[in-house]
Design a protein around this motif. Structure first.
Motif, PDB file in Angstrom:
ATOM      1  N   GLN A 206       0.166  15.498   6.144  1.00 34.21           N
ATOM      2  CA  GLN A 206       0.278  13.972   6.003  1.00 34.21           C
ATOM      3  C   GLN A 206       0.189  13.911   4.216  1.00 34.21           C
TER       4      GLN A 206
ATOM      5  N   HIS B 208       4.266  16.985  -3.427  1.00 29.34           N
ATOM      6  CA  HIS B 208       4.880  16.430  -2.278  1.00 29.34           C
ATOM      7  C   HIS B 208       6.258  17.113  -2.183  1.00 29.34           C
TER       8      HIS B 208
ATOM      9  N   GLU C 106       0.968  -1.302  -0.013  1.00 25.06           N
ATOM     10  CA  GLU C 106       0.116   0.061   0.082  1.00 25.06           C
ATOM     11  C   GLU C 106       0.858   1.375   0.057  1.00 25.06           C
ATOM     12  N   ASP C 107       0.493   2.240  -0.518  1.00 23.60           N
ATOM     13  CA  ASP C 107       1.182   3.459  -0.385  1.00 23.60           C
ATOM     14  C   ASP C 107       1.455   3.869   1.210  1.00 23.60           C
ATOM     15  N   VAL C 108       2.528   4.598   1.628  1.00 21.58           N
ATOM     16  CA  VAL C 108       2.612   4.853   2.618  1.00 21.58           C
ATOM     17  C   VAL C 108       2.641   6.140   3.083  1.00 21.58           C
ATOM     18  N   ILE C 109       1.721   6.214   4.349  1.00 25.18           N
ATOM     19  CA  ILE C 109       1.388   7.651   4.889  1.00 25.18           C
ATOM     20  C   ILE C 109       2.640   8.129   5.613  1.00 25.18           C
TER      21      ILE C 109
ATOM     22  N   SER D 138       0.418  10.711   1.083  1.00 26.42           N
ATOM     23  CA  SER D 138       0.343   9.165   0.810  1.00 26.42           C
ATOM     24  C   SER D 138       1.502   9.027  -0.387  1.00 26.42           C
TER      25      SER D 138
ATOM     26  N   HIS E  33       3.780   6.540  -2.573  1.00 22.29           N
ATOM     27  CA  HIS E  33       4.281   5.157  -3.306  1.00 22.29           C
ATOM     28  C   HIS E  33       5.476   4.636  -2.539  1.00 22.29           C
TER      29      HIS E  33
END
Ligand code: SAM
Length: 287
Positions: free
Chosen positions: A172, A225, A151-154, A174, A176
């Protein structure tokens, strides 16, 4: 057909798999396919320290011993505790066959940890015996493949490993998993000289290396990001070499009746080199 694909990115899947099969198993290929590139990467490094990520139960862990003076210069890590326990036991058994007085202290280093967990990077710096980045070389045989399924990382931005200034307010995001891994591996290897050797089944494993014109592809960093304080993996790594390696294929059951013409299956060997860009070391962080 199973109703859903196995969760190659999940720890639970791998713990279960290594509990059910405790023998040595090598994904994609025998570790010897990496020999030439490892030798080449280490040719100017005295006493290298090697980080073998997602080692699983691969025979490659033992094969890496030939590149170092002391087994302790190799760190085998996996988030599956069972793989680490099996590897540690096999390593000690091997060593004792050579010299019965040797102990665990003389073995390679084995530890369980999640490569996507930021606290792992802090721990690695704490346990390292040298100044700066702890590893010269990262060895990755199909581990990024597995991580790309997670899963994508938060993450909290600005990310604590970000060395650049950032403009946006904390938030925060999300991200890859392969981008998070790339930043973590950059933090653990010295700028300019560190290398990451990866064997993958994918010809497109490191999407952050491709040019910006393809934004929108899964796996690229979301543009906003970066100003918010996530280090850009594209400026931390450059692709030094990439070439196909023929994959191991079981003989076709019908081949006993004559040669079978099957499409050639290829894996890809990537050699990534650290750029001069630095990452903020955990100890340099502003509290
Ligand atoms: C495809 S297997 C490759 C195993 C071994 N390198 C080989 O070539 O046989 C992927 C390995 O990565 C490990 N792994 C996957 N995600 C991980 C993570 N986030 N942190 C640490 N290990 C991880 C799995 O437990 C598994 O052992």
């Amino acid at each position: 057909m199973p109703s859903h694909a196995p969760s190659y990115g999940s720890q639970e899947y791998w713990e279960h798999r290594f509990h059910n099969d405790s023998g040595t198993f090598d994904w994609l290929a025998d570790g010897h396919v990496l020999d030439e590139s490892i030798r080449d990467a280490l040719k100017n490094i005295t006493d290298p320290i090697i980080f073998h990520i997602g080692c699983g139960t691969s025979a490659l862990s033992g094969q890496l011993r030939k590149y170092v003076r002391k087994p302790r210069q190799i760190h085998n890590l996996d988030f599956a505790h069972q793989a680490i326990d099996l590897g540690r036991q096999a390593d000690l058994k091997d060593l004792k066959q050579t010299n019965p007085s040797w102990t665990e202290e003389d073995c390679m280093r084995w530890s369980a940890g999640d490569l996507l967990d930021l606290s792992l990077i802090e721990r690695e710096f704490e346990q390292s015996h040298r100044d700066g980045a702890p590893y010269d070389l990262i060895i990755d045989k199909s581990t990024t493949d597995s991580i790309s399924c997670a899963e994508d990382v938060i993450v909290s931005l600005p990310y604590s490993l970000c060395a650049d200034s950032y403009q946006d307010s904390p938030r925060q995001a999300s991200v890859h998993p392969v981008n998070v891994l790339a930043v973590h591996m950059a933090a653990l290897t010295p700028p300019s000289s560190g290398r990451w050797i990866c064997l993958s089944y994918s010809s497109d494993r490191f999407r952050f290396l491709i040019d910006d014109s393809k934004t929108g592809l899964d796996g690229l960093l979301v543009e906003d990001h970066i100003p918010a304080g996530f280090p850009d993996p594209k400026v931390l790594w450059r692709l030094e070499k990439k070439y196909p390696v023929q994959a191991f294929q079981e003989p076709h059951p019908d081949s006993r009746n004559g040669p079978m013409h099957r499409p050639e299956v290829r894996n890809w060997l990537y050699i990534l080199r650290r750029t001069e860009e630095s990452v903020s070391e955990p100890s340099q962080r502003i509290p």
